[in-house]
Write a protein that holds these residues in place. Structure first.
Motif, PDB file in Angstrom:
ATOM      1  N   VAL A   1      -8.322  -6.149  -1.714  1.00 56.92           N
ATOM      2  CA  VAL A   1      -7.091  -6.843  -1.326  1.00 56.92           C
ATOM      3  C   VAL A   1      -5.959  -6.457  -2.272  1.00 56.92           C
ATOM      4  CG1 VAL A   1      -5.976  -9.107  -1.163  1.00 56.92           C
ATOM      5  CG2 VAL A   1      -8.248  -8.765  -0.183  1.00 56.92           C
ATOM      6  N   GLY A   2      -6.282  -6.417  -3.574  1.00 58.26           N
ATOM      7  CA  GLY A   2      -5.282  -6.044  -4.580  1.00 58.26           C
ATOM      8  C   GLY A   2      -4.731  -4.647  -4.339  1.00 58.26           C
ATOM      9  N   LEU A   3      -5.629  -3.721  -3.937  1.00 51.72           N
ATOM     10  CA  LEU A   3      -5.199  -2.351  -3.682  1.00 51.72           C
ATOM     11  C   LEU A   3      -4.455  -2.245  -2.350  1.00 51.72           C
ATOM     12  CD1 LEU A   3      -8.389  -0.334  -4.767  1.00 51.72           C
ATOM     13  CD2 LEU A   3      -6.255  -0.589  -6.031  1.00 51.72           C
ATOM     14  N   ALA A   4      -4.860  -3.073  -1.382  1.00 48.82           N
ATOM     15  CA  ALA A   4      -4.299  -2.961  -0.032  1.00 48.82           C
ATOM     16  C   ALA A   4      -2.896  -3.549   0.065  1.00 48.82           C
ATOM     17  CB  ALA A   4      -5.230  -3.656   0.970  1.00 48.82           C
ATOM     18  N   PHE A   5      -2.587  -4.537  -0.792  1.00 44.42           N
ATOM     19  CA  PHE A   5      -1.300  -5.225  -0.658  1.00 44.42           C
ATOM     20  C   PHE A   5      -0.096  -4.283  -0.774  1.00 44.42           C
ATOM     21  CE2 PHE A   5       2.219  -7.710  -2.525  1.00 44.42           C
ATOM     22  CZ  PHE A   5       2.504  -8.508  -1.429  1.00 44.42           C
ATOM     23  N   PRO A   6      -0.001  -3.474  -1.848  1.00 46.43           N
ATOM     24  CA  PRO A   6       1.148  -2.548  -1.914  1.00 46.43           C
ATOM     25  C   PRO A   6       1.137  -1.511  -0.790  1.00 46.43           C
ATOM     26  CG  PRO A   6      -0.293  -2.273  -3.831  1.00 46.43           C
ATOM     27  CD  PRO A   6      -0.821  -3.432  -3.062  1.00 46.43           C
ATOM     28  N   VAL A   7      -0.068  -1.098  -0.370  1.00 47.17           N
ATOM     29  CA  VAL A   7      -0.172  -0.152   0.742  1.00 47.17           C
ATOM     30  C   VAL A   7       0.434  -0.767   1.999  1.00 47.17           C
ATOM     31  CG1 VAL A   7      -1.803   1.004   2.303  1.00 47.17           C
ATOM     32  CG2 VAL A   7      -2.178   1.067  -0.176  1.00 47.17           C
ATOM     33  N   MET A   8       0.068  -2.043   2.227  1.00 51.01           N
ATOM     34  CA  MET A   8       0.583  -2.759   3.399  1.00 51.01           C
ATOM     35  C   MET A   8       2.111  -2.866   3.346  1.00 51.01           C
ATOM     36  SD  MET A   8      -0.458  -6.611   4.390  1.00 51.01           S
ATOM     37  CE  MET A   8       0.888  -7.292   3.440  1.00 51.01           C
ATOM     38  N   MET A   9       2.620  -3.199   2.151  1.00 54.57           N
ATOM     39  CA  MET A   9       4.072  -3.307   1.972  1.00 54.57           C
ATOM     40  C   MET A   9       4.746  -1.988   2.309  1.00 54.57           C
ATOM     41  SD  MET A   9       5.347  -6.215   0.287  1.00 54.57           S
ATOM     42  CE  MET A   9       6.460  -5.635  -0.986  1.00 54.57           C
ATOM     43  N   MET A  10       4.142  -0.898   1.799  1.00 58.40           N
ATOM     44  CA  MET A  10       4.755   0.419   1.984  1.00 58.40           C
ATOM     45  C   MET A  10       4.764   0.795   3.465  1.00 58.40           C
ATOM     46  SD  MET A  10       4.073   3.727  -0.318  1.00 58.40           S
ATOM     47  CE  MET A  10       2.807   4.701   0.421  1.00 58.40           C
TER      48      MET A  10
ATOM     49  N   ALA B   1       7.308   2.226  -7.864  1.00 55.75           N
ATOM     50  CA  ALA B   1       7.901   1.444  -8.956  1.00 55.75           C
ATOM     51  C   ALA B   1       7.710  -0.051  -8.708  1.00 55.75           C
ATOM     52  CB  ALA B   1       9.387   1.780  -9.095  1.00 55.75           C
ATOM     53  N   LEU B   2       7.859  -0.454  -7.445  1.00 59.66           N
ATOM     54  CA  LEU B   2       7.693  -1.861  -7.091  1.00 59.66           C
ATOM     55  C   LEU B   2       6.273  -2.345  -7.396  1.00 59.66           C
ATOM     56  CD1 LEU B   2       9.381  -4.126  -5.494  1.00 59.66           C
ATOM     57  CD2 LEU B   2       7.849  -3.580  -3.609  1.00 59.66           C
ATOM     58  N   ALA B   3       5.287  -1.506  -7.037  1.00 60.14           N
ATOM     59  CA  ALA B   3       3.885  -1.878  -7.281  1.00 60.14           C
ATOM     60  C   ALA B   3       3.639  -2.073  -8.778  1.00 60.14           C
ATOM     61  CB  ALA B   3       2.948  -0.816  -6.713  1.00 60.14           C
ATOM     62  N   MET B   4       4.264  -1.224  -9.610  1.00 62.12           N
ATOM     63  CA  MET B   4       4.095  -1.349 -11.061  1.00 62.12           C
ATOM     64  C   MET B   4       4.709  -2.658 -11.565  1.00 62.12           C
ATOM     65  SD  MET B   4       2.338   1.281 -11.892  1.00 62.12           S
ATOM     66  CE  MET B   4       1.583   1.265 -10.273  1.00 62.12           C
ATOM     67  N   ALA B   5       5.892  -2.979 -11.030  1.00 59.39           N
ATOM     68  CA  ALA B   5       6.565  -4.207 -11.470  1.00 59.39           C
ATOM     69  C   ALA B   5       5.778  -5.440 -11.054  1.00 59.39           C
ATOM     70  CB  ALA B   5       7.978  -4.262 -10.892  1.00 59.39           C
TER      71      ALA B   5
ATOM     72  N   LEU C   1      -2.899   5.601  -7.501  1.00 60.12           N
ATOM     73  CA  LEU C   1      -3.571   6.722  -6.858  1.00 60.12           C
ATOM     74  C   LEU C   1      -3.704   6.477  -5.349  1.00 60.12           C
ATOM     75  CD1 LEU C   1      -4.683   9.187  -8.394  1.00 60.12           C
ATOM     76  CD2 LEU C   1      -6.969   8.220  -8.093  1.00 60.12           C
ATOM     77  N   VAL C   2      -4.124   5.252  -5.008  1.00 52.27           N
ATOM     78  CA  VAL C   2      -4.274   4.888  -3.590  1.00 52.27           C
ATOM     79  C   VAL C   2      -2.921   4.955  -2.883  1.00 52.27           C
ATOM     80  CG1 VAL C   2      -4.847   2.991  -2.016  1.00 52.27           C
ATOM     81  CG2 VAL C   2      -6.311   3.461  -3.997  1.00 52.27           C
ATOM     82  N   LEU C   3      -1.889   4.486  -3.596  1.00 51.01           N
ATOM     83  CA  LEU C   3      -0.553   4.452  -3.005  1.00 51.01           C
ATOM     84  C   LEU C   3       0.000   5.868  -2.809  1.00 51.01           C
ATOM     85  CD1 LEU C   3       0.908   1.888  -2.219  1.00 51.01           C
ATOM     86  CD2 LEU C   3       2.123   1.933  -4.389  1.00 51.01           C
ATOM     87  N   ILE C   4      -0.268   6.743  -3.778  1.00 46.07           N
ATOM     88  CA  ILE C   4       0.167   8.141  -3.644  1.00 46.07           C
ATOM     89  C   ILE C   4      -0.533   8.785  -2.448  1.00 46.07           C
ATOM     90  CG2 ILE C   4       0.014  10.449  -4.718  1.00 46.07           C
ATOM     91  CD1 ILE C   4       0.579   9.088  -7.423  1.00 46.07           C
ATOM     92  N   GLY C   5      -1.853   8.509  -2.321  1.00 50.45           N
ATOM     93  CA  GLY C   5      -2.614   9.028  -1.177  1.00 50.45           C
ATOM     94  C   GLY C   5      -2.021   8.554   0.138  1.00 50.45           C
ATOM     95  N   THR C   6      -1.699   7.259   0.210  1.00 52.25           N
ATOM     96  CA  THR C   6      -1.106   6.707   1.431  1.00 52.25           C
ATOM     97  C   THR C   6       0.230   7.375   1.727  1.00 52.25           C
ATOM     98  OG1 THR C   6      -2.080   4.604   0.758  1.00 52.25           O
ATOM     99  CG2 THR C   6      -0.563   4.534   2.623  1.00 52.25           C
TER     100      THR C   6
END
Lengths: 327, 260
Positions: free
Chosen positions: B30-39, B65-69, B118-123
């Motif tokens: 869920v933690g990994l999927a949330f920023p992916v979903m946002m993007m 940057a948003l995911a990092m913040a 890494l997951v976000l870059i892949g997405t």
């Protein structure tokens, strides 16, 4: 100051928060190998005392030695010699019992292999061997507390601090914890136990101190404290509520008591006595002569509740029995 | 406390975090999927309404940057939970290296964020985003993103101790949204009302997003008229370093005096 025979020595401990104080100059000595009960209402300063002795808080003034080591100057030396059981089961909810104990054992620097064997040993000792692989989330309150206790005993501490160890537990969990503590004390560990429950202090402690408003207001064994309230008491339950006032004056005369307390709902009167058997005989005779029918007459020691309320006056509200507290 | 203990205790604390992953795979996912979903949501739901160039090329680095913040929140939740359960009290009553508690926290959170990145870059790659610069520049971009996360981490550790209880974190969770949106993550500050645009330009998160866009050679909208946007890479280093200079000593001091 010689501390050879004392596991804990506190002198003039003060802890202030702004203009308020949690401790107002507390002195305490606890002999080695004994169980010291620290009794008091919420906010009396019990936890602050434990937190200072366990190196979690720095006192504003005063000093303390635990196992002969100054807590402010050498906290790390103190930490090697103590175990702390705080108000909540301080274990990692997301890990199993085994993972928890192994982690704590590694942090005590036992090394990987010894950490594992020590964790196994403690799980077995506290009856958690079967459930050791399950996450703590699935444990009962009593099991969690036992694991918490096991984690406090990884280094076989000389001194164990138990801060309200059974608060929030059901009667079964409480009995589990009491039994575990009794076993430990048999092994020579010094225990400092804080509690709001008089029954718990009565059950576990060799010596008691009553803390109120950051000070110790009374010290001694449970029997000594009870004796301060004037020794034994006589209780009489009368048949008719209307006869209670008349009975109170008759019993007061017969038992030579200054104060007789009455409880109309329970048709009960209670008076302190000095000579047990004479008072009993005189009371029975005087009630019969006055034509007052009694349902029950009994001699008893005062309860710690009575001692506590007597010594702390109106400032303290302490929970009388466990059943009342958990209801 | 010897350096060997600091290392070994920090490692034990890191292992604890890794064990949490193993015990709670769903929470990790869920933690990994949330920023992916946002993007995905912003790229496909709102992106269609954006007419300027290829919006995805602009958005994706902003989402990094948003995911990092947003990592600030995760750090606060974990720390306040330990404080609330008394686990921190137990650590503090033990003869372990006190610094290991916070070092372990920062290592595990940084690992988690690196994995998330890494997951976000892949997405992003799947969505058609590309970096057009060299590999060294791309690595520098990743470095700047993790530097921002590291600074947010120590802010989170400090604020977690100030909040004390998990319930208090909710307040921060709500406050972080306007701060995150008042940036160049989604759109150019040039399109915002004057004063808002200025705040968005000076937002530390914007500096990182802008710098990462430059390093990935993605479109950089607007800018050129203000000093901060002209010096994005510099500011993407300066802001986190300033935050660390403030929050790291504050966090350490607060940890040493917990309860006082």
């Amino acid at each position: 100051m010689t501390t050879g025979d004392h596991a804990i020595v506190a002198e003039g401990l003060r802890k202030e928060y702004g203009t308020k104080h949690a401790l107002a100059g507390l002195d305490l000595t606890v002999p080695r190998g004994t169980v010291q009960g620290v009794l008091g209402p919420n906010g009396a300063g019990k936890s602050t005392l434990v937190r200072i002795l366990a190196t979690l808080l720095r006192p504003t003034a005063g000093r303390a030695e635990v196992a002969g080591v100054d807590v402010a100057r050498h906290p790390d030396e103190v930490r090697r010699r103590i175990g702390l059981l705080g108000q909540h089961a301080a274990v990692d909810e997301h890990l199993s019992g085994m993972q928890n104990l192994e982690m704590f054992a590694r942090l005590y620097h036992l090394g990987a292999r010894r950490a594992r064997s020590r964790a196994d040993e403690l799980l077995t000792r506290f009856g958690l061997a079967d459930t050791g692989r399950k996450p703590i989330g699935k444990y009962s309150g009593g099991m969690r507390r036992r694991l918490d206790l096991a984690a406090s005993l990884i280094l076989d501490p000389e001194i164990l601090f138990l801060d309200e160890p059974t608060t929030g537990l059901d009667p079964r969990g409480r009995t589990e914890v009491w039994e575990a503590v009794r076993t430990l004390v048999g092994g020579g560990t010094t225990v400092l136990l804080t509690t709001q429950y008089l029954e718990e202090a009565d059950q576990l402690a060799d010596a008691l101190c009553l803390v109120d408003d950051g000070r110790i207001v009374a010290e001694g064994t449970a029997d000594q404290l009870k004796a301060r309230l004037g020794g034994d008491r006589i209780d009489v339950v009368v048949r008719d509520r209307e006869g209670l006032a008349a009975a109170a004056s008759v019993v007061g005369m017969a038992a030579r008591a200054d104060t007789v307390t009455t409880d109309a709902d329970r048709r009960l009167l209670s008076a302190p006595v000095t000579d047990r058997m004479t008072a009993l005989a005189e009371t029975v005779r005087a009630l019969a002569a006055a034509g007052i029918e009694a349902e029950d007459i009994a001699l008893r020691r005062p309860t710690l509740d009575e001692v506590f309320l007597h010594l702390t006056g109106a400032t303290g509200t302490v929970t009388g029995t466990y059943e009342e507290a958990s209801a | 406390m010897s350096a060997a203990y600091i290392l070994s205790d920090s490692w034990t604390m890191t292992r604890r975090g890794l064990a949490h992953w193993g015990r709670q795979p769903v929470a990790v996912i869920v933690g990994l999927a949330f920023p992916v979903m946002m993007m995905v949501m912003f790229a496909y739901l709102l992106g269609g309404g954006m007419e300027v160039g290829d919006y995805r090329e602009y958005l994706v680095p902003g989402m990094f940057a948003l995911a990092m913040a947003f990592g600030l929140e995760a750090t606060m939740v974990e720390l306040t939970r330990d404080l609330d359960k008394g686990v921190i009290d137990r650590f503090r009553s033990m003869p372990m290296a006190p610094s290991a508690v916070l070092i372990g926290r920062s290592i595990i959170d940084l690992l988690q964020s690196a994995l998330g990145l890494l997951v976000l870059i892949g997405t992003g790659l799947v969505m058609g985003w590309r970096w057009h610069g060299g590999p060294a520049a791309a690595l520098a971009a990743v470095g700047l993103l993790l530097l921002l996360r590291f600074a947010m981490l120590w802010a989170g550790i400090y604020l977690g101790m100030v909040a004390g209880r998990p319930e208090m974190v909710q307040a921060v969770q709500i406050l972080i949204w306007p701060v995150a949106f008042l940036s160049n993550a989604f759109t150019s500050p040039d399109t915002m009302p004057g004063w808002m645009g200025t705040i968005a330009e000076w937002n530390p998160m914007s500096a990182t997003a802008q710098a990462v866009r430059e390093l990935f050679a993605n479109p950089v909208w607007g800018g050129g008229d203000s000093w901060v946007t002209d010096h994005a890479v510099l500011m993407a280093v300066v802001w986190p370093v300033v935050m660390l200079a403030v929050f790291l000593p504050l966090a350490v001091r607060r940890y040493q005096r917990l309860g006082d």
